[in-house]
Design a protein around this motif. Structure first.
Motif, PDB file in Angstrom:
ATOM      1  N   ASP A 140     -18.922   3.866 -10.821  1.00  0.00           N
ATOM      2  CA  ASP A 140     -20.157   3.507  -9.309  1.00  0.00           C
ATOM      3  C   ASP A 140     -21.728   3.313  -9.677  1.00  0.00           C
ATOM      4  OD1 ASP A 140     -16.939   3.009  -8.625  1.00  0.00           O
ATOM      5  OD2 ASP A 140     -17.023   4.599  -7.768  1.00  0.00           O
ATOM      6  N   ALA A 141     -22.445   2.786  -9.137  1.00  0.00           N
ATOM      7  CA  ALA A 141     -23.554   3.002  -8.957  1.00  0.00           C
ATOM      8  C   ALA A 141     -24.676   2.147  -8.077  1.00  0.00           C
ATOM      9  CB  ALA A 141     -24.187   2.053 -10.177  1.00  0.00           C
ATOM     10  N   PHE A 142     -24.750   2.997  -7.727  1.00  0.00           N
ATOM     11  CA  PHE A 142     -26.266   3.450  -5.646  1.00  0.00           C
ATOM     12  C   PHE A 142     -27.416   3.742  -6.806  1.00  0.00           C
ATOM     13  CE2 PHE A 142     -21.780   5.395  -6.064  1.00  0.00           C
ATOM     14  CZ  PHE A 142     -21.400   4.714  -4.634  1.00  0.00           C
ATOM     15  N   ASN A 143     -28.353   2.988  -5.557  1.00  0.00           N
ATOM     16  CA  ASN A 143     -30.054   2.715  -5.324  1.00  0.00           C
ATOM     17  C   ASN A 143     -29.550   4.099  -5.501  1.00  0.00           C
ATOM     18  OD1 ASN A 143     -29.900   0.360  -6.391  1.00  0.00           O
ATOM     19  ND2 ASN A 143     -29.189  -0.390  -4.590  1.00  0.00           N
ATOM     20  N   TYR A 144     -31.545   4.749  -5.864  1.00  0.00           N
ATOM     21  CA  TYR A 144     -31.583   5.960  -5.703  1.00  0.00           C
ATOM     22  C   TYR A 144     -32.553   5.865  -3.939  1.00  0.00           C
ATOM     23  CZ  TYR A 144     -35.558   9.633  -4.529  1.00  0.00           C
ATOM     24  OH  TYR A 144     -35.798  10.879  -4.153  1.00  0.00           O
ATOM     25  N   GLN A 145     -32.054   7.644  -3.161  1.00  0.00           N
ATOM     26  CA  GLN A 145     -32.229   7.452  -1.696  1.00  0.00           C
ATOM     27  C   GLN A 145     -32.812   8.508  -1.750  1.00  0.00           C
ATOM     28  OE1 GLN A 145     -29.509   6.920   1.602  1.00  0.00           O
ATOM     29  NE2 GLN A 145     -28.890   5.120   0.261  1.00  0.00           N
ATOM     30  N   ALA A 157     -23.627   8.786  -2.959  1.00  0.00           N
ATOM     31  CA  ALA A 157     -23.032   8.921  -3.723  1.00  0.00           C
ATOM     32  C   ALA A 157     -21.699   9.383  -3.913  1.00  0.00           C
ATOM     33  CB  ALA A 157     -24.199   8.502  -5.356  1.00  0.00           C
ATOM     34  N   PHE A 158     -21.930  10.384  -3.497  1.00  0.00           N
ATOM     35  CA  PHE A 158     -20.472  11.064  -3.384  1.00  0.00           C
ATOM     36  C   PHE A 158     -19.702  10.780  -1.804  1.00  0.00           C
ATOM     37  CE2 PHE A 158     -23.045  13.123  -6.492  1.00  0.00           C
ATOM     38  CZ  PHE A 158     -22.133  12.646  -7.890  1.00  0.00           C
ATOM     39  N   HIS A 159     -20.117  10.518  -1.076  1.00  0.00           N
ATOM     40  CA  HIS A 159     -19.585  10.409   0.053  1.00  0.00           C
ATOM     41  C   HIS A 159     -19.108   9.266   0.617  1.00  0.00           C
ATOM     42  CE1 HIS A 159     -19.871  14.505   0.048  1.00  0.00           C
ATOM     43  NE2 HIS A 159     -21.583  14.791   0.137  1.00  0.00           N
ATOM     44  N   SER A 160     -19.584   8.364   0.370  1.00  0.00           N
ATOM     45  CA  SER A 160     -19.653   6.487  -0.197  1.00  0.00           C
ATOM     46  C   SER A 160     -18.275   5.260  -0.139  1.00  0.00           C
ATOM     47  CB  SER A 160     -20.889   5.767  -0.023  1.00  0.00           C
ATOM     48  OG  SER A 160     -20.740   4.291   0.145  1.00  0.00           O
ATOM     49  N   HIS A 161     -17.559   5.684   1.138  1.00  0.00           N
ATOM     50  CA  HIS A 161     -16.410   4.611   0.563  1.00  0.00           C
ATOM     51  C   HIS A 161     -16.636   3.548   0.211  1.00  0.00           C
ATOM     52  CE1 HIS A 161     -13.393   7.530   2.468  1.00  0.00           C
ATOM     53  NE2 HIS A 161     -15.047   8.221   3.455  1.00  0.00           N
ATOM     54  N   ILE A 162     -17.789   3.216  -0.151  1.00  0.00           N
ATOM     55  CA  ILE A 162     -18.260   0.642  -0.231  1.00  0.00           C
ATOM     56  C   ILE A 162     -19.128   1.448  -1.902  1.00  0.00           C
ATOM     57  CG2 ILE A 162     -19.152  -0.750   0.515  1.00  0.00           C
ATOM     58  CD1 ILE A 162     -19.255  -0.050   3.712  1.00  0.00           C
ATOM     59  N   THR A 163     -18.862   0.719  -2.366  1.00  0.00           N
ATOM     60  CA  THR A 163     -19.662   0.590  -4.504  1.00  0.00           C
ATOM     61  C   THR A 163     -19.232  -0.846  -3.862  1.00  0.00           C
ATOM     62  OG1 THR A 163     -17.970   2.314  -4.886  1.00  0.00           O
ATOM     63  CG2 THR A 163     -19.491   1.218  -6.546  1.00  0.00           C
ATOM     64  N   LYS A 185     -42.886  -3.507 -12.335  1.00  0.00           N
ATOM     65  CA  LYS A 185     -44.486  -4.119 -12.074  1.00  0.00           C
ATOM     66  C   LYS A 185     -45.480  -3.006 -12.166  1.00  0.00           C
ATOM     67  CE  LYS A 185     -42.449  -7.963 -10.552  1.00  0.00           C
ATOM     68  NZ  LYS A 185     -42.393  -9.509 -10.027  1.00  0.00           N
ATOM     69  N   GLY A 186     -46.779  -2.763 -12.933  1.00  0.00           N
ATOM     70  CA  GLY A 186     -47.788  -1.926 -12.998  1.00  0.00           C
ATOM     71  C   GLY A 186     -47.193  -0.336 -13.824  1.00  0.00           C
ATOM     72  N   GLY A 187     -46.405  -0.459 -14.438  1.00  0.00           N
ATOM     73  CA  GLY A 187     -46.315   0.819 -15.497  1.00  0.00           C
ATOM     74  C   GLY A 187     -45.388   1.613 -15.045  1.00  0.00           C
ATOM     75  N   LYS A 188     -45.135   1.273 -13.797  1.00  0.00           N
ATOM     76  CA  LYS A 188     -44.353   2.606 -13.424  1.00  0.00           C
ATOM     77  C   LYS A 188     -42.703   3.249 -13.976  1.00  0.00           C
ATOM     78  CE  LYS A 188     -43.565   5.905  -9.180  1.00  0.00           C
ATOM     79  NZ  LYS A 188     -43.125   6.010  -7.655  1.00  0.00           N
ATOM     80  N   ASP A 189     -42.605   4.322 -14.209  1.00  0.00           N
ATOM     81  CA  ASP A 189     -40.958   4.449 -14.724  1.00  0.00           C
ATOM     82  C   ASP A 189     -40.245   4.478 -14.191  1.00  0.00           C
ATOM     83  OD1 ASP A 189     -42.372   3.758 -17.914  1.00  0.00           O
ATOM     84  OD2 ASP A 189     -43.044   5.306 -17.802  1.00  0.00           O
ATOM     85  N   THR A 190     -39.363   4.472 -13.859  1.00  0.00           N
ATOM     86  CA  THR A 190     -37.991   4.816 -12.997  1.00  0.00           C
ATOM     87  C   THR A 190     -36.870   5.355 -14.247  1.00  0.00           C
ATOM     88  OG1 THR A 190     -37.273   3.256 -12.070  1.00  0.00           O
ATOM     89  CG2 THR A 190     -38.336   3.950 -10.983  1.00  0.00           C
ATOM     90  N   TYR A 191     -35.460   6.005 -13.294  1.00  0.00           N
ATOM     91  CA  TYR A 191     -34.544   6.374 -14.266  1.00  0.00           C
ATOM     92  C   TYR A 191     -33.379   5.834 -13.932  1.00  0.00           C
ATOM     93  CZ  TYR A 191     -38.584   8.418 -16.685  1.00  0.00           C
ATOM     94  OH  TYR A 191     -39.661   8.898 -17.343  1.00  0.00           O
ATOM     95  N   VAL A 192     -32.300   5.521 -15.064  1.00  0.00           N
ATOM     96  CA  VAL A 192     -30.996   5.544 -14.847  1.00  0.00           C
ATOM     97  C   VAL A 192     -29.808   6.827 -14.577  1.00  0.00           C
ATOM     98  CG1 VAL A 192     -28.766   4.158 -14.655  1.00  0.00           C
ATOM     99  CG2 VAL A 192     -30.844   3.356 -14.808  1.00  0.00           C
ATOM    100  N   VAL A 193     -29.674   7.125 -13.447  1.00  0.00           N
ATOM    101  CA  VAL A 193     -29.191   8.513 -14.443  1.00  0.00           C
ATOM    102  C   VAL A 193     -27.624   8.643 -13.385  1.00  0.00           C
ATOM    103  CG1 VAL A 193     -31.005   9.745 -14.243  1.00  0.00           C
ATOM    104  CG2 VAL A 193     -29.649   9.719 -11.967  1.00  0.00           C
ATOM    105  N   LEU A 194     -27.259   9.682 -14.710  1.00  0.00           N
ATOM    106  CA  LEU A 194     -25.772  10.015 -14.240  1.00  0.00           C
ATOM    107  C   LEU A 194     -25.426  11.701 -13.657  1.00  0.00           C
ATOM    108  CD1 LEU A 194     -22.300   8.957 -14.457  1.00  0.00           C
ATOM    109  CD2 LEU A 194     -22.754  10.577 -16.902  1.00  0.00           C
ATOM    110  N   VAL A 195     -25.265  11.521 -12.434  1.00  0.00           N
ATOM    111  CA  VAL A 195     -24.942  12.514 -12.268  1.00  0.00           C
ATOM    112  C   VAL A 195     -23.278  13.228 -11.698  1.00  0.00           C
ATOM    113  CG1 VAL A 195     -25.652  14.076  -9.641  1.00  0.00           C
ATOM    114  CG2 VAL A 195     -27.046  12.071 -10.300  1.00  0.00           C
TER     115      VAL A 195
END
Length: 303
Positions: A203-208, A189-195, A228-238
């Motif tokens: 600027d937002a990116f999918n988790y890797q 997220a800090f090195h990619s030129h493409i957003t 789906k399936g009840g599994k939580d994921t999060y949106v974070v600001l880094v």
């Protein structure tokens, strides 16, 4: 392994004036109050009645733990045949030594019995240190009623797999005051030129995932998604600090980014700077004692 009488290691010591390790704080009224002494004191050798502290700075010597009179297998002594040790300093006053800008004293760690491979090397910190530690252990629990009751170590939060909270949840039930969150993320997220995505102006990116050696980065959880399936994921600001030597031509100047789809296992609790157990008010502080006769009487300058 080491045989009895064998020199295990040596270390020069840096002279430090005790008063320089004092800490102070300002009250709301502007009054300056004592806030104890720095953690650094715990790694210095000295005497309660001297302004002179001696800090050994050779590799590994500060890993020597206390074994007491019975449990120790090594002791300290002044070096005898090393050019960096000036034995005449033992006849100087504390002020004279503190006026010097370079080190002039050297310690030797000597085995007092056979030490086999894998055994811990232990020295005796002295009866004054031991008495101070025993007193501290007897009184430390009472600190929990003086404002530390909200303190929870980050490693305890992680072992409990404590709830990761959204901003709304934190307002309703805050984390302990020493806690913040960090994320194990790829730094793409800090090195990619493409957003390709924008989230609330960032600027937002999918988790890797990052490699096992990747260092967690401080992050703020800003939203939770239940899939789906009840599994939580999060949106974070880094947020990332821009290093002075980091390229500004080959890489974007991005220091903030949103990462989406972060799994719970990629989020850790960490202690805020200077808030973990060793920095709590009332945490143990005491210099290590030298064996009897080593600390020169010429250095005793406090009553």
């Amino acid at each position: 392994s080491f045989q009895k009488g064998e020199i295990i290691t040596t270390s020069p010591v840096m002279q430090i004036r005790r008063g320089r390790l004092k800490m102070y704080r300002k009250s709301f009224g502007g009054k300056v109050e004592s806030a104890g002494e720095q953690l650094f004191l715990n790694y210095c050798y000295g005497h309660p009645n001297s302004t002179l502290l001696l800090f050994p700075y050779a590799t590994g010597i500060n890993l020597l733990n206390h074994g007491g009179v019975e449990g120790s297998n090594a002791l300290l002594q002044w070096a005898s045949n090393l050019p960096l040790h000036h034995s005449d300093w033992l006849n100087w006053t504390a002020d004279a030594i503190l006026a010097e800008e370079t080190a002039g004293l050297t310690l030797e760690v000597v085995a007092t019995k056979e030490i086999r491979k894998g055994q811990e090397i232990l020295i005796d910190y002295g009866w004054e240190w031991e008495a101070a530690w025993e007193k501290h252990m007897q009184t430390w629990k009472s600190q929990s009623g003086k404002g530390e009751q909200c303190y929870v170590p980050a490693d305890v939060m992680n072992k409990r797999k404590a709830q990761v909270k959204t901003p709304k949840e934190k307002r309703e039930s805050p984390y302990p005051p020493n806690i913040k969150t960090a994320c194990k993320l790829s730094q793409l997220a800090f090195h990619s030129h493409i957003t390709t995505q924008i989230y609330n102006g960032f600027d937002a990116f999918n988790y890797q995932p990052t490699g096992s050696s990747g260092k967690p980065m401080p992050c703020d959880v800003i939203a939770k998604d239940t899939g789906k399936g009840g599994k939580d994921t999060y949106v974070v600001l880094v947020r990332k600090k821009k290093k002075d030597d980091e390229s500004t031509t080959l890489e974007p100047k991005r220091t903030e980014a949103v990462v989406m789809g972060v799994p719970r296992e990629a989020i850790l609790f960490i202690d805020k700077p200077y808030t973990d157990e060793q920095f709590l008010e009332g945490a143990f502080r005491h210099e290590i004692g030298l064996p009897q006769g080593m600390f020169s009487e010429n250095w005793i300058d406090l009553s």
